[in-house]
Structures are given as C-alpha cells and as structure tokens.
Write a protein that holds these residues in place. Structure first.
Motif, PDB file in Angstrom:
ATOM      1  N   PHE A  13       0.839  -1.208   0.000  1.00 20.26           N
ATOM      2  CA  PHE A  13       0.000   0.000   0.000  1.00 20.26           C
ATOM      3  C   PHE A  13       0.872   1.257   0.000  1.00 20.26           C
ATOM      4  CE2 PHE A  13      -2.353   3.437   2.013  1.00 20.26           C
ATOM      5  CZ  PHE A  13      -3.622   3.356   1.450  1.00 20.26           C
ATOM      6  N   VAL A  14       1.878   1.259   0.875  1.00 22.31           N
ATOM      7  CA  VAL A  14       2.770   2.422   0.985  1.00 22.31           C
ATOM      8  C   VAL A  14       3.580   2.605  -0.296  1.00 22.31           C
ATOM      9  CG1 VAL A  14       4.800   3.322   2.208  1.00 22.31           C
ATOM     10  CG2 VAL A  14       2.865   2.403   3.504  1.00 22.31           C
ATOM     11  N   SER A  15       4.050   1.494  -0.865  1.00 19.82           N
ATOM     12  CA  SER A  15       4.893   1.603  -2.061  1.00 19.82           C
ATOM     13  C   SER A  15       4.100   2.066  -3.287  1.00 19.82           C
ATOM     14  CB  SER A  15       5.589   0.269  -2.349  1.00 19.82           C
ATOM     15  OG  SER A  15       4.639  -0.688  -2.765  1.00 19.82           O
ATOM     16  N   LEU A  16       2.793   1.815  -3.274  1.00 23.49           N
ATOM     17  CA  LEU A  16       1.952   2.195  -4.420  1.00 23.49           C
ATOM     18  C   LEU A  16       1.608   3.683  -4.457  1.00 23.49           C
ATOM     19  CD1 LEU A  16      -0.649  -0.732  -4.578  1.00 23.49           C
ATOM     20  CD2 LEU A  16       1.042  -0.130  -6.326  1.00 23.49           C
ATOM     21  N   HIS A  17       1.792   4.377  -3.333  1.00 22.79           N
ATOM     22  CA  HIS A  17       1.354   5.769  -3.264  1.00 22.79           C
ATOM     23  C   HIS A  17       2.516   6.703  -2.952  1.00 22.79           C
ATOM     24  CE1 HIS A  17      -2.274   3.278  -2.452  1.00 22.79           C
ATOM     25  NE2 HIS A  17      -2.733   4.068  -3.410  1.00 22.79           N
ATOM     26  N   ARG A  18       2.577   7.782  -3.691  1.00 23.11           N
ATOM     27  CA  ARG A  18       3.719   8.702  -3.578  1.00 23.11           C
ATOM     28  C   ARG A  18       3.476   9.803  -2.557  1.00 23.11           C
ATOM     29  NH1 ARG A  18       7.869   6.402  -5.405  1.00 23.11           N
ATOM     30  NH2 ARG A  18       8.812   8.393  -4.860  1.00 23.11           N
ATOM     31  N   ARG A  19       2.218  10.140  -2.322  1.00 20.15           N
ATOM     32  CA  ARG A  19       1.923  11.285  -1.459  1.00 20.15           C
ATOM     33  C   ARG A  19       0.893  10.887  -0.402  1.00 20.15           C
ATOM     34  NH1 ARG A  19       1.180  13.018  -6.385  1.00 20.15           N
ATOM     35  NH2 ARG A  19      -1.010  13.571  -6.063  1.00 20.15           N
ATOM     36  N   LEU A  20       1.381  10.307   0.682  1.00 24.60           N
ATOM     37  CA  LEU A  20       0.496   9.822   1.734  1.00 24.60           C
ATOM     38  C   LEU A  20       0.120  10.934   2.708  1.00 24.60           C
ATOM     39  CD1 LEU A  20       2.263   6.447   2.537  1.00 24.60           C
ATOM     40  CD2 LEU A  20      -0.105   6.665   1.782  1.00 24.60           C
ATOM     41  N   PHE A  21      -1.166  10.998   3.005  1.00 31.63           N
ATOM     42  CA  PHE A  21      -1.647  11.854   4.088  1.00 31.63           C
ATOM     43  C   PHE A  21      -1.685  10.948   5.312  1.00 31.63           C
ATOM     44  CE2 PHE A  21      -4.674  13.751   6.906  1.00 31.63           C
ATOM     45  CZ  PHE A  21      -4.739  15.111   6.625  1.00 31.63           C
ATOM     46  N   VAL A  22      -0.788  11.193   6.269  1.00 24.81           N
ATOM     47  CA  VAL A  22      -0.679  10.328   7.448  1.00 24.81           C
ATOM     48  C   VAL A  22      -1.413  10.985   8.612  1.00 24.81           C
ATOM     49  CG1 VAL A  22       0.900   9.132   9.004  1.00 24.81           C
ATOM     50  CG2 VAL A  22       1.574   9.532   6.617  1.00 24.81           C
ATOM     51  N   LEU A  23      -2.307  10.241   9.251  1.00 26.40           N
ATOM     52  CA  LEU A  23      -3.054  10.733  10.410  1.00 26.40           C
ATOM     53  C   LEU A  23      -2.720   9.832  11.598  1.00 26.40           C
ATOM     54  CD1 LEU A  23      -5.354  12.405  11.786  1.00 26.40           C
ATOM     55  CD2 LEU A  23      -6.971  10.763  10.837  1.00 26.40           C
ATOM     56  N   THR A  24      -2.177  10.402  12.675  1.00 18.93           N
ATOM     57  CA  THR A  24      -1.770   9.560  13.801  1.00 18.93           C
ATOM     58  C   THR A  24      -2.543   9.892  15.074  1.00 18.93           C
ATOM     59  OG1 THR A  24       0.029  10.977  14.651  1.00 18.93           O
ATOM     60  CG2 THR A  24       0.575   9.453  12.851  1.00 18.93           C
ATOM     61  N   GLY A  25      -2.602   8.887  15.951  1.00 18.62           N
ATOM     62  CA  GLY A  25      -3.287   9.040  17.235  1.00 18.62           C
ATOM     63  C   GLY A  25      -2.494   8.423  18.367  1.00 18.62           C
ATOM     64  N   ALA A  26      -3.158   8.256  19.498  1.00 21.77           N
ATOM     65  CA  ALA A  26      -2.495   7.860  20.745  1.00 21.77           C
ATOM     66  C   ALA A  26      -1.727   6.543  20.646  1.00 21.77           C
ATOM     67  CB  ALA A  26      -3.537   7.772  21.867  1.00 21.77           C
ATOM     68  N   ALA A  84       7.741   3.640  15.939  1.00 21.44           N
ATOM     69  CA  ALA A  84       6.632   4.100  15.086  1.00 21.44           C
ATOM     70  C   ALA A  84       6.884   5.536  14.628  1.00 21.44           C
ATOM     71  CB  ALA A  84       5.307   4.007  15.846  1.00 21.44           C
ATOM     72  N   HIS A  85       7.306   6.392  15.564  1.00 24.08           N
ATOM     73  CA  HIS A  85       7.635   7.779  15.201  1.00 24.08           C
ATOM     74  C   HIS A  85       8.803   7.808  14.212  1.00 24.08           C
ATOM     75  CE1 HIS A  85       5.988   8.236  19.412  1.00 24.08           C
ATOM     76  NE2 HIS A  85       5.201   9.061  18.746  1.00 24.08           N
ATOM     77  N   MET A 216      -4.463   7.814   2.094  1.00 19.41           N
ATOM     78  CA  MET A 216      -4.385   8.157   3.513  1.00 19.41           C
ATOM     79  C   MET A 216      -3.930   6.948   4.314  1.00 19.41           C
ATOM     80  SD  MET A 216      -7.375   9.518   6.107  1.00 19.41           S
ATOM     81  CE  MET A 216      -7.186  11.281   5.907  1.00 19.41           C
ATOM     82  N   LEU A 217      -3.067   7.208   5.300  1.00 21.70           N
ATOM     83  CA  LEU A 217      -2.605   6.159   6.208  1.00 21.70           C
ATOM     84  C   LEU A 217      -2.896   6.614   7.632  1.00 21.70           C
ATOM     85  CD1 LEU A 217      -1.014   3.564   6.928  1.00 21.70           C
ATOM     86  CD2 LEU A 217       1.098   4.934   6.779  1.00 21.70           C
ATOM     87  N   VAL A 218      -3.770   5.871   8.326  1.00 25.93           N
ATOM     88  CA  VAL A 218      -4.116   6.171   9.714  1.00 25.93           C
ATOM     89  C   VAL A 218      -3.273   5.264  10.607  1.00 25.93           C
ATOM     90  CG1 VAL A 218      -5.973   6.188  11.430  1.00 25.93           C
ATOM     91  CG2 VAL A 218      -6.479   6.759   9.034  1.00 25.93           C
ATOM     92  N   VAL A 219      -2.600   5.850  11.587  1.00 24.35           N
ATOM     93  CA  VAL A 219      -1.718   5.057  12.452  1.00 24.35           C
ATOM     94  C   VAL A 219      -2.059   5.291  13.926  1.00 24.35           C
ATOM     95  CG1 VAL A 219       0.675   4.558  13.088  1.00 24.35           C
ATOM     96  CG2 VAL A 219       0.151   5.266  10.746  1.00 24.35           C
ATOM     97  N   GLY A 220      -2.571   4.252  14.577  1.00 28.35           N
ATOM     98  CA  GLY A 220      -2.783   4.306  16.022  1.00 28.35           C
ATOM     99  C   GLY A 220      -3.915   5.202  16.464  1.00 28.35           C
ATOM    100  N   SER A 221      -5.024   5.193  15.739  1.00 26.61           N
ATOM    101  CA  SER A 221      -6.178   5.990  16.161  1.00 26.61           C
ATOM    102  C   SER A 221      -7.470   5.214  15.961  1.00 26.61           C
ATOM    103  CB  SER A 221      -6.265   7.298  15.377  1.00 26.61           C
ATOM    104  OG  SER A 221      -7.429   8.016  15.756  1.00 26.61           O
ATOM    105  N   SER A 222      -8.343   5.272  16.960  1.00 31.73           N
ATOM    106  CA  SER A 222      -9.671   4.673  16.832  1.00 31.73           C
ATOM    107  C   SER A 222     -10.603   5.611  16.059  1.00 31.73           C
ATOM    108  CB  SER A 222     -10.262   4.415  18.218  1.00 31.73           C
ATOM    109  OG  SER A 222     -10.413   5.647  18.916  1.00 31.73           O
ATOM    110  N   LEU A 223     -10.150   6.863  15.852  1.00 29.46           N
ATOM    111  CA  LEU A 223     -10.910   7.872  15.107  1.00 29.46           C
ATOM    112  C   LEU A 223     -12.247   8.200  15.754  1.00 29.46           C
ATOM    113  CD1 LEU A 223     -10.181   6.441  11.548  1.00 29.46           C
ATOM    114  CD2 LEU A 223      -9.125   8.474  12.561  1.00 29.46           C
ATOM    115  N   ASP A 262      -2.390  -4.398  14.487  1.00 27.89           N
ATOM    116  CA  ASP A 262      -1.077  -4.689  15.054  1.00 27.89           C
ATOM    117  C   ASP A 262      -0.579  -3.447  15.767  1.00 27.89           C
ATOM    118  OD1 ASP A 262       1.269  -6.014  15.657  1.00 27.89           O
ATOM    119  OD2 ASP A 262       1.892  -6.330  13.570  1.00 27.89           O
ATOM    120  N   ARG A 263       0.452  -3.611  16.567  1.00 23.31           N
ATOM    121  CA  ARG A 263       1.078  -2.452  17.194  1.00 23.31           C
ATOM    122  C   ARG A 263       1.715  -1.599  16.100  1.00 23.31           C
ATOM    123  NH1 ARG A 263       2.179  -3.121  22.730  1.00 23.31           N
ATOM    124  NH2 ARG A 263       3.945  -1.682  22.540  1.00 23.31           N
TER     125      ARG A 263
END
Length: 272
Positions: A13-26, A84-85, A216-223, A262-263
């Motif tokens: 998924f990451v390799s297929l996209h050049r401009r990721l909008f990353v949204l992170t949470g707790a 992760a950071h 978009m890539l969401v990392v560590g958020s229940s939203l 996953d973590r």
C-alpha cells in the motif's frame, strides 16, 4: 473492506502511493510510555479528559488539572520517540509523506525528525494565556508550579494520557495555580480541550494537504474523536484509498481499503 492484515500488504500500500496523508493518534505513543484513551472497542478506559468549559469556568477544576499535570509532566516531559515515530519520519525523508496530521500533543513526531507535521490538537509543551495570548514553555511553568506546590512533587500516581496523572483523593483546594504575569489571565496548556474547536487555519491547512494526497494512512487511532475522523470522511469522499493500523475497532472500519490490527511500531517496521 479487505481482509488482508499482513504487513506485506501494508508495505505494498505504501509503495503504491507517492503522497500519503498520514493521520496519527495515541496508539503511536503508547510504546513511549504515554497511555492511550480507549479500549479495543473504542470505549473510554478512564474518565474522559477535562472539558474546555469546565477548565475555563471553575477554579477548582483548574486546581485539579494543574495538580495532576504537575505530577504527570515529570514523566510525560521526558518521553522519547519510539520506532513508530521513527518509521514515519523515515517515510517523510523518503519523500512519500504529503503531511503528518497528528492528534497527539506530545511533539514526539517532531523529536523523531518529522518536519511536515500539523499538530491538530495543539502542543502540551506550551502554556498560553487565555487573556492576552502570551505563551511560555511548559518547562518554565512546571518550575513555577513546583516552586509554589513543592509537596505535590513527591506524590506518585499512574500516568494518564494528557501528561497528567491519575491523582484523585488529594485536597486540590490547597493547590496554587499561578495566573499570567502580564495580565492576570487564566493559563491553559496550548492544546485543544474537549468541547473546544480546532483553530480554523489548522483545519484549512490540513484540508489543503489532503487535496494534494493520493492515499491516507491512519496510524494508532480509533478515530472516535470527530476532529480526526472528518479527514477520513473527506478522503473517502475524494475516493482515495485509506489504510489503517490500529489495535481494535475504528470509527472508519467501513471506509478502509486495508486494515492492519497490530502495534504501530511492528506494522511500520518495514520502513526502518
């Protein structure tokens, strides 16, 4: 929604996209010793954080908040980034990250080397006067709080998510909260409290960056908080693919192209 939950598919998924909008949470910061808010079903694990109205409207609420914060900041202020950071900083360095929009207020993404970061909910390392808008570093305010409330520094209590501590039974009425030296106004951490609006210019900048993103890539958020969830809704409306890394349910499960349970540091380890 895809049933794929292997790391390989996230790497793809990451390799297929050049401009990721990353949204992170707790979930991004739990491995740095900062607890998260919610369980795997997205429900509160503890009493919800203080609201803006309560903080601004009640001296007793401010005494309780700053007493807990005085104790909690001793550890929160020492937190360091985890893998992760570091992985997300590496993603930006590789030119793959359009923007990193974080719901966290710990500045650990910046400490890890990420530069294109929007702090959606502000930053806990700054204290702002609600009267004259003057700011000061949280470390300086910590020194002042400790100077006036020395006995509290010896207390130990479990850490809570917002840099405070789960301190309950003590007599908060005895706690002294300094006012702004310039105007006597109420001092508040420079973060968006529950019931307070995210500043318009912050939302607009994030929306602009989303327009330029191709996934978009969401990392560590229940939203579960709408201020973050609305960007996922906007991405879905634009029709760009959305992947999420989160342990447990998210509010956007039905909008996801890919979900990895996953973590965060484990799921993103391929970036390191």
């Amino acid at each position: 929604m895809s049933g794929m939950t292997q790391q390989g598919s996230l790497e793809e998924f990451v390799s297929l996209h050049r401009r990721l909008f990353v949204l992170t949470g707790a979930g991004c910061s739990t491995n740095s010793g900062i607890p998260d808010y919610r369980d795997s079903d997205g429900n509160w694990k503890r009493t919800p954080p203080v609201t803006y109205a309560a903080f601004m409207g009640s001296e007793a609420t401010r005494q309780r908040y700053w007493a807990r914060s005085l104790v909690g900041w001793q550890r929160f202020g020492q937190a360091v980034p985890n893998d992760a950071h570091r992985a997300l900083a590496r993603l930006e360095q590789a030119g793959r990250s359009e923007i990193l929009l974080t719901q966290n207020v710990d500045r650990l993404h910046q400490s890890a080397g990420s530069e294109r970061v929007i702090d959606l909910h502000g930053r806990l390392d700054i204290v702002r006067c609600m009267g004259c808008n003057a700011t000061m570093p949280r470390g300086d305010f910590q020194h002042e709080l400790g100077h006036r409330n020395g006995a509290w520094l010896a207390l130990d209590a479990p850490d809570a998510p917002d840099g405070d501590a789960d301190l309950e039974s003590d007599d908060f009425a005895a706690f002294t909260v300094p006012s702004c030296v310039a105007c006597g106004g109420i001092l508040k951490p420079d973060v968006v409290f529950f019931g307070e609006n995210v500043p318009r210019d912050v939302v607009d900048e994030a929306r602009d960056r989303l327009e330029a993103a191709d996934a978009m890539l969401v990392v560590g958020s229940s939203l579960m908080v709408f201020s973050g969830f609305r960007f996922v809704q906007a991405a879905a409306k634009r029709g760009i693919p959305i992947a999420a890394v989160n342990l447990g349910r998210t509010r956007a499960d039905d909008l996801l192209t890919l979900k990895v349970e996953d973590r965060c540091e484990a799921a993103l380890s391929f970036l390191l």
